[in-house]
Design a protein around this motif. Structure first.
Motif, mmCIF file in Angstrom:
data_model
loop_
_atom_site.group_PDB
_atom_site.id
_atom_site.type_symbol
_atom_site.label_atom_id
_atom_site.label_comp_id
_atom_site.label_asym_id
_atom_site.label_seq_id
_atom_site.Cartn_x
_atom_site.Cartn_y
_atom_site.Cartn_z
ATOM 1 N N CYS A 278 16.565 -6.507 -21.572
ATOM 2 C CA CYS A 278 17.501 -5.430 -21.886
ATOM 3 C C CYS A 278 16.791 -4.115 -22.153
ATOM 4 O O CYS A 278 15.571 -4.060 -22.305
ATOM 5 N N ASN A 279 17.582 -3.050 -22.214
ATOM 6 C CA ASN A 279 17.085 -1.716 -22.527
ATOM 7 C C ASN A 279 17.453 -1.401 -23.970
ATOM 8 O O ASN A 279 18.616 -1.110 -24.283
ATOM 9 N N VAL A 280 16.476 -1.457 -24.863
ATOM 10 C CA VAL A 280 16.764 -1.269 -26.283
ATOM 11 C C VAL A 280 17.191 0.157 -26.596
ATOM 12 O O VAL A 280 17.790 0.418 -27.654
ATOM 13 N N LYS A 281 16.919 1.094 -25.718
ATOM 14 C CA LYS A 281 17.310 2.484 -25.948
ATOM 15 C C LYS A 281 18.729 2.770 -25.495
ATOM 16 O O LYS A 281 19.271 3.834 -25.781
ATOM 17 N N ASN A 282 19.322 1.836 -24.758
ATOM 18 C CA ASN A 282 20.698 2.002 -24.291
ATOM 19 C C ASN A 282 21.469 0.729 -24.589
ATOM 20 O O ASN A 282 21.394 -0.249 -23.844
ATOM 21 N N LEU A 283 22.207 0.751 -25.696
ATOM 22 C CA LEU A 283 22.911 -0.461 -26.135
ATOM 23 C C LEU A 283 24.116 -0.790 -25.265
ATOM 24 O O LEU A 283 24.668 -1.883 -25.366
ATOM 25 N N THR A 284 24.522 0.129 -24.408
ATOM 26 C CA THR A 284 25.663 -0.134 -23.516
ATOM 27 C C THR A 284 25.214 -0.724 -22.172
ATOM 28 O O THR A 284 26.047 -1.058 -21.327
ATOM 29 N N TYR A 285 23.917 -0.847 -21.987
ATOM 30 C CA TYR A 285 23.379 -1.366 -20.728
ATOM 31 C C TYR A 285 23.714 -2.850 -20.579
ATOM 32 O O TYR A 285 23.534 -3.643 -21.508
ATOM 33 N N ILE A 286 24.219 -3.217 -19.404
ATOM 34 C CA ILE A 286 24.544 -4.615 -19.096
ATOM 35 C C ILE A 286 23.849 -5.007 -17.798
ATOM 36 O O ILE A 286 23.980 -4.329 -16.769
ATOM 37 N N ARG A 287 23.144 -6.105 -17.861
ATOM 38 C CA ARG A 287 22.436 -6.615 -16.681
ATOM 39 C C ARG A 287 23.300 -7.685 -16.024
ATOM 40 O O ARG A 287 23.177 -8.885 -16.293
ATOM 41 N N LYS A 288 24.180 -7.273 -15.126
ATOM 42 C CA LYS A 288 25.184 -8.174 -14.568
ATOM 43 C C LYS A 288 24.601 -9.219 -13.624
ATOM 44 O O LYS A 288 25.116 -10.334 -13.527
ATOM 45 N N ALA A 289 23.571 -8.863 -12.894
ATOM 46 C CA ALA A 289 23.078 -9.751 -11.838
ATOM 47 C C ALA A 289 22.370 -10.989 -12.378
ATOM 48 O O ALA A 289 22.519 -12.092 -11.826
ATOM 49 N N LEU A 290 21.598 -10.843 -13.450
ATOM 50 C CA LEU A 290 20.746 -11.931 -13.938
ATOM 51 C C LEU A 290 21.567 -12.941 -14.730
ATOM 52 O O LEU A 290 21.765 -12.822 -15.934
#
Length: 321
Positions: A278-290
């Protein structure tokens, strides 16, 4: 002088007559013919025959006079020799069947001077060399797109084994004895999409092309330094990365954004960081593919880093204690 001139002229005429083609007279026996050619016009009179009652009459006509047929000279000996040469069978390209050419039809020759496509099975652009007791990569046809050489005894992949194979898309060398791979063995393959090297003895992974979508190097001997830093970073189309049953002590980072499956079970991974996935600097980031992460069989407690999975659609499989 006049007598000498006449004598020379006579010899020339005599020689010309001697070399001229022989004329053989053909006599026709009148007893074998019913009528003569001169009487043919008066033979039949159809003026007074009613329609529907006419009958067909035949007669053998004797040619008028004698004819002479020209007897051709005997054929020269050269013509007979040409006929004998033409009787020798030839291939389409004009070569003799006693010296067959396999290049392009049965593939290039191996070190044992044996065509690859007789040693292996070639179907269109696919070459199958499974279970042939090979100890090296055989020379492949230039249009090879899919190459399978599983269950052999190959120990090394050399720099030129796949050179100039610009259409090669899949390589499967499962279950060999590979322990050494040249650094440039795969790097210059412009269309390579799938690489399968599972069940070998590989300790060091060479540089790979960024075109790969599927990598399986499971069941090898990759250790902490077996994979270069950022080895998969620029593989934007990589979807499946299988590294199970090795000696890895960390997760190879960074991982491509489009990665769907990461299998690392049965390694020696001890820790994980919050920014591994994950991207700790962007809490709204979602990694959909993995969606498929396997970490079972590693000495790591997944419960110690809960923040590392917040962006994932599914939790990794592994130990929580």
């Amino acid at each position: 002088m006049k007598m000498l001139a006449r004598l020379v002229l006579g010899l020339v005429i005599f020689d010309a007559v001697g070399t001229a083609p022989t004329l053989e007279p053909i006599n026709y026996d009148s007893e074998t013919y019913d009528t003569a050619l001169e009487d043919l016009d008066n033979l039949y009179n159809y003026e007074n025959i009613p329609i529907g009652q006419a009958e067909t009459e035949t007669a053998t006509v004797m040619p008028s006079g004698n004819r002479e047929l020209l007897t051709p000279p005997p054929p020269p000996e050269e013509a007979e020799e040409e006929e004998e040469e033409e009787s020798t069978p030839r291939l389409i390209d004009g070569s003799s069947p006693q010296e067959p050419e396999f290049t392009g039809v049965l593939g290039p020759h191996t070190n044992e001077d044996f065509p690859t496509c007789l040693l292996c099975t070639c179907i269109s652009t696919t070459v199958y060399c499974d279970d042939r007791e090979l100890d090296a990569i055989p020379p492949l046809p230039r249009n090879t797109a899919y190459f399978y050489s599983r269950f052999n005894r190959i120990k090394k992949i050399n720099k030129n084994d796949f050179a100039s194979l610009n259409d090669l898309r899949r390589i499967d060398l499962t279950s060999n004895l590979i322990s050494e791979i040249d650094e440039d063995a795969f790097r210059k393959l412009p269309r390579l999409r799938e690489l399968v090297l599972r069940d070998n003895k590989i300790r060091q992974l060479p540089e790979l092309p960024n075109t790969l979508t599927f990598i399986d190097i499971s069941s090898n001997r990759l250790g902490g330094k077996g994979i270069k830093q950022e080895a998969f970073k620029d593989m934007s189309d990589l979807h499946h990365l299988y590294l199970t049953d090795n000696n890895l002590d960390h997760i190879p980072l960074p991982l491509p954004e489009n990665l769907r499956a990461l299998h690392l079970q049965n390694n020696n991974i001890l820790e994980m960081h919050e920014d591994t996935f994950c991207n700790v600097k962007n809490l709204t980031y979602i990694r959909k593919a993995l969606e498929d992460i396997r970490l079972d069989g590693n000495p790591i407690n997944l419960s110690k880093t809960p923040q590392a999975y917040l962006c994932l659609p599914r939790l990794p499989i592994g130990s929580l204690v």
